[in-house]
Design a protein around this motif. Structure first.
Motif, short mmCIF file in Angstrom:
data_model
loop_
_atom_site.label_atom_id
_atom_site.label_comp_id
_atom_site.label_asym_id
_atom_site.label_seq_id
_atom_site.Cartn_x
_atom_site.Cartn_y
_atom_site.Cartn_z
N MET A 1 0.84 -1.20 0.00
CA MET A 1 0.00 0.00 0.00
C MET A 1 0.87 1.24 0.00
O MET A 1 1.94 1.27 0.61
CB MET A 1 -0.92 0.00 1.23
CG MET A 1 -1.93 -1.12 1.26
SD MET A 1 -2.81 -1.20 2.83
CE MET A 1 -3.65 0.38 2.81
N LYS A 3 0.42 4.10 1.46
CA LYS A 3 0.60 4.67 2.79
C LYS A 3 1.70 3.97 3.55
O LYS A 3 2.50 4.61 4.25
CB LYS A 3 -0.71 4.62 3.57
CG LYS A 3 -0.62 5.27 4.95
CD LYS A 3 -1.97 5.37 5.60
CE LYS A 3 -2.54 4.04 5.98
NZ LYS A 3 -3.78 4.15 6.76
N GLU A 159 -6.85 7.37 1.91
CA GLU A 159 -7.77 6.24 1.83
C GLU A 159 -8.86 6.41 2.88
O GLU A 159 -8.64 6.98 3.93
CB GLU A 159 -7.05 4.91 2.07
CG GLU A 159 -6.01 4.57 1.03
CD GLU A 159 -5.38 3.22 1.26
OE1 GLU A 159 -5.93 2.47 2.09
OE2 GLU A 159 -4.36 2.93 0.64
N LYS A 191 -12.43 5.03 -1.59
CA LYS A 191 -11.55 4.43 -0.58
C LYS A 191 -10.09 4.73 -0.87
O LYS A 191 -9.30 5.05 0.02
CB LYS A 191 -11.76 2.92 -0.50
CG LYS A 191 -10.85 2.25 0.52
CD LYS A 191 -11.24 0.82 0.76
CE LYS A 191 -10.25 0.14 1.70
NZ LYS A 191 -10.19 0.80 3.01
N GLN A 192 -9.70 4.62 -2.14
CA GLN A 192 -8.30 4.83 -2.50
C GLN A 192 -8.26 5.56 -3.84
O GLN A 192 -8.38 4.94 -4.90
CB GLN A 192 -7.57 3.49 -2.59
CG GLN A 192 -6.07 3.65 -2.86
CD GLN A 192 -5.38 2.31 -2.94
OE1 GLN A 192 -5.93 1.28 -2.57
NE2 GLN A 192 -4.15 2.33 -3.43
#
Length: 251
Positions: A1, A3, A159, A191-192
């Motif tokens: 991910m 992040k 997100e 969400k993303q």
């Protein structure tokens, strides 16, 4: 991910507790800005400023104010203390002054206290882009990334929690089988945000590439998403509203 990649970069140079608070507070600022919640976005900036001040303390002085202890008021004396320390001017001068400007907007423009000026988009925009610059600069200083690469990492970390989506380290799945593909696309980007067309197609589990291209082009025409010249799909403010309507109907 994305992040986790960003966190990994910062963890090479800073304590985990500070990194977690810094990244989370930035996400709160950016997330509420995207929902046009100006006051909440500006209030969240206070957490971001306090987190990065602790990062600066640790970088310049070797220790930082515990998160369960109130940090000192931010004033010219604090700026002078930072500037007089040993270290790079980014930590001593540049980042502290950007943080101080954010602090003043947050405290003196009707956000944390009553004022003649109410929270507004202009002030929230200043705070968001200041926080983005600070976080990107911290990434640049902790890695070999260029300023452009650092800001791209920051842009990609936002997100949201969406109950209609199941995600863990192995799986990403939109759980409501009755949703149209166009609605699934909105949920995934909610969400993303900022995914390539191929990444987006994989996340909604759509096999036909040419048909999927027609769907996202249709959503672009309806102003729900935008597609950059590089093929990156991102949610528009209208798309945010539509995604939240889908979520509210399912709850």
């Amino acid at each position: 991910m994305r992040k986790e990649l960003l966190k990994a970069i910062l963890l090479a140079d800073h304590p985990q507790e500070i990194v977690e608070h810094t990244v989370t507070s930035y996400q709160e600022v950016a997330g509420n800005f995207r929902l046009e919640k100006w006051k909440t976005s500006e209030l969240d900036a206070g957490h971001f400023v306090e987190s990065v001040r602790r990062l600066i303390e640790n970088k310049l002085f070797g220790s930082f104010t515990a998160f369960n202890t109130a940090i000192s008021s931010f004033n010219q004396g604090v700026l002078n203390k930072y500037e007089a320390a040993q270290g790079g001017e980014e930590y001593r001068i540049l980042i502290p002054r950007v943080l101080f400007a954010m602090y003043c907007i947050r405290n003196k423009r009707g956000v944390g206290h009553i004022s003649t000026i109410s929270p507004n988009k202009l002030d929230a925009t200043f705070i968001l882009h200041s926080a983005k610059w600070v976080l990107a600069e911290l990434i640049r200083l902790s890695s070999k990334n260029s300023p452009a690469e650092a800001i791209q990492l920051v842009d990609n970390i936002l997100e949201r929690q969406v109950d209609l989506i199941w995600e863990d380290d192995e799986t990403f799945m939109v759980l409501d089988k009755k949703l149209k593909t166009s609605d699934k696309i909105l949920l995934v980007l909610y969400k993303q945000d900022r995914l390539s067309a191929d990444e987006l197609r994989a996340k909604v589990d759509y096999k036909n590439k040419s048909a999927f291209t027609k769907i996202i082009r249709g959503q672009q025409k309806e102003k729900a998403i935008a597609i950059t010249a590089e093929g990156i799909c991102k949610l528009s403010p209208l798309g945010v509203m539509l995604a939240e309507e889908i979520i509210n109907k399912s709850s």
